[in-house]
Write an enzyme that holds these catalytic residues in place. Sequence first.
Site, PDB file in Angstrom:
ATOM      1  N   GLY A 190       0.837  -1.183   0.000  1.00  0.00           N
ATOM      2  CA  GLY A 190       0.000   0.000   0.000  1.00  0.00           C
ATOM      3  C   GLY A 190       0.874   1.235   0.000  1.00  0.00           C
ATOM      4  N   GLN A 243       3.384   9.918   0.956  1.00  0.00           N
ATOM      5  CA  GLN A 243       4.645   9.154   0.928  1.00  0.00           C
ATOM      6  C   GLN A 243       5.454   9.405  -0.339  1.00  0.00           C
ATOM      7  OE1 GLN A 243       2.642   5.246   2.016  1.00  0.00           O
ATOM      8  NE2 GLN A 243       4.584   4.997   3.090  1.00  0.00           N
ATOM      9  N   CYS A 289       6.275   0.157   7.746  1.00  0.00           N
ATOM     10  CA  CYS A 289       5.921   1.269   6.859  1.00  0.00           C
ATOM     11  C   CYS A 289       7.106   1.578   5.951  1.00  0.00           C
ATOM     12  CB  CYS A 289       5.575   2.495   7.693  1.00  0.00           C
ATOM     13  SG  CYS A 289       5.205   3.959   6.724  1.00  0.00           S
ATOM     14  N   LEU A 290       6.838   1.751   4.661  1.00  0.00           N
ATOM     15  CA  LEU A 290       7.906   2.054   3.701  1.00  0.00           C
ATOM     16  C   LEU A 290       8.612   3.367   4.050  1.00  0.00           C
ATOM     17  CD1 LEU A 290       5.954   1.104   0.458  1.00  0.00           C
ATOM     18  CD2 LEU A 290       7.876  -0.157   1.440  1.00  0.00           C
ATOM     19  N   HIS A 324      -3.936   1.827   7.830  1.00  0.00           N
ATOM     20  CA  HIS A 324      -2.575   2.380   7.754  1.00  0.00           C
ATOM     21  C   HIS A 324      -2.508   3.534   6.751  1.00  0.00           C
ATOM     22  CE1 HIS A 324       1.936   1.943   7.940  1.00  0.00           C
ATOM     23  NE2 HIS A 324       1.795   2.590   6.803  1.00  0.00           N
ATOM     24  N   GLU A 325      -3.058   3.310   5.543  1.00  0.00           N
ATOM     25  CA  GLU A 325      -2.937   4.344   4.500  1.00  0.00           C
ATOM     26  C   GLU A 325      -3.778   5.577   4.827  1.00  0.00           C
ATOM     27  OE1 GLU A 325      -0.492   3.873   2.871  1.00  0.00           O
ATOM     28  OE2 GLU A 325      -0.315   1.696   2.767  1.00  0.00           O
ATOM     29  N   HIS A 335      -2.004   7.746   7.155  1.00  0.00           N
ATOM     30  CA  HIS A 335      -0.998   8.592   6.488  1.00  0.00           C
ATOM     31  C   HIS A 335      -1.612   9.921   6.032  1.00  0.00           C
ATOM     32  CE1 HIS A 335       2.856   6.601   6.107  1.00  0.00           C
ATOM     33  NE2 HIS A 335       2.335   5.480   5.647  1.00  0.00           N
TER      34      HIS A 335
END
Length: 161
Positions: free
Chosen positions: A46, A51, A89-90, A131-132, A135
């Site tokens: 995702g 990001q 998380c990226l 999660h997204e 963000h």
Amino acid sequence: MAIIHIRELPDPILRQKAKRVRNIDGSIRRLITDMIETMHAAPGVGLAAPQVGVPLRVIVIGMPEDDDIAIINPQIIRRNGERLVNEGCLSIPGYVGQIKRAESVRAKGRDQNGKEIRIKADELLAQALEHEIDHLNGVLYIDHLESQDKLRKIEPEETQF
Ligand SMILES: [Zn+2]
């Protein structure tokens, strides 16, 4: 199509509240195409627009063995239950933490043609949606850690968002 550099902490864009998309136009569709390509090039399932440096309410999710999903102005409209998950998380490379997420969620938003979409999700997809959408509000999973000792080094096969 382009792979975009993924922003990492302490980049301040990760702490901003993203703006609602008012017009779903070619630039938004291009952003979605690039985000999907970037997500597939990274070890993640995702990605949220902040990001990749774009402070707009757009997310993409690519579950293994499912079609990719893009949601514009996504919202969680219902959460049910609670479970412990490991989350990475990226934008915080190298770590995962154990946090609480909902067992299932309902979300809604718009697709890239402006059509309303509603999603009922559990397990990994529910976790990815929470999660997204976090963000987009400048929230990171580390904010949900009960304590710093719930954070550890990531193993190669663990999921990141
Ligand atoms: Zn993330």
